[in-house]
Enzyme design. Structure first.
Site, PDB file in Angstrom:
ATOM      1  N   GLY A   1     -10.175  22.752 114.522  1.00 43.06           N
ATOM      2  CA  GLY A   1     -11.140  24.041 115.138  1.00 43.06           C
ATOM      3  C   GLY A   1     -11.934  23.772 116.371  1.00 43.06           C
ATOM      4  CD  GLU A   2     -15.035  21.168 114.607  1.00 40.77           C
ATOM      5  OE1 GLU A   2     -13.791  20.932 114.295  1.00 40.77           O
ATOM      6  OE2 GLU A   2     -16.039  21.384 114.039  1.00 40.77           O
TER       7      GLU A   2
END
Length: 147
Positions: A66-67
């Site tokens: 996600g990051e």
């Protein structure tokens, strides 16, 4: 060094010492440990062979997928503005391995153990002009070594 930093570093050093015992098998923990064990050498080899000291290097760390997706958007914009940059990308989670292979970077791999001395051993050969973290992730070993 503040007490909390000493505890953090001590716990990581202890985990690093016993981690080879958990590096066997196909679990995500084992995969992450193996990746961390090999990461430092891979970054040093890249720095020795491909690091161009005339080009600025950005070290981008995004712990998981996600990051990493967020970081890729920032990185693509940064590279559009500064195509001369070299980029080193680190991650923490085994789930980010596939994404790392698709990132527009020069070298990618697991973040070595977040221990100041391990990170310092990468800072000189990589010689980053900028270290970027995603979101609110701050890795105390990286931050201390960079300071």
């Amino acid at each position: 060094m503040p007490f909390v930093d000493r505890v953090y570093s001590g716990v990581l050093r202890s985990l690093r010492l016993i981690s080879p015992l958990a590096s066997f098998g196909s679990s995500k923990i084992a995969e992450g440990i193996r990746g961390r064990i090999l990461a430092r050498g891979a970054f040093l080899e890249w720095a020795e062979t491909y690091r161009d000291p005339t080009r600025p290097l950005v070290w981008l760390h995004a712990p998981s997928v996600g990051e990493g997706l967020q970081a890729r958007a920032v990185l693509e914009r940064l590279l559009a503005l500064r195509p001369d940059l070299q980029v080193a990308y680190t991650f923490f989670s085994p789930s980010a391995v596939a994404l790392a292979q698709k990132m527009p970077v020069h070298v990618a791999g697991y973040l070595p153990w977040d221990i100041r001395s391990e990170i310092e051993s990468l800072l000189t050969p990589l010689d980053p002009s900028l270290i970027l973290f995603t979101k609110t992730e701050v890795w105390p070993g990286v931050a201390a070594a960079a300071a």
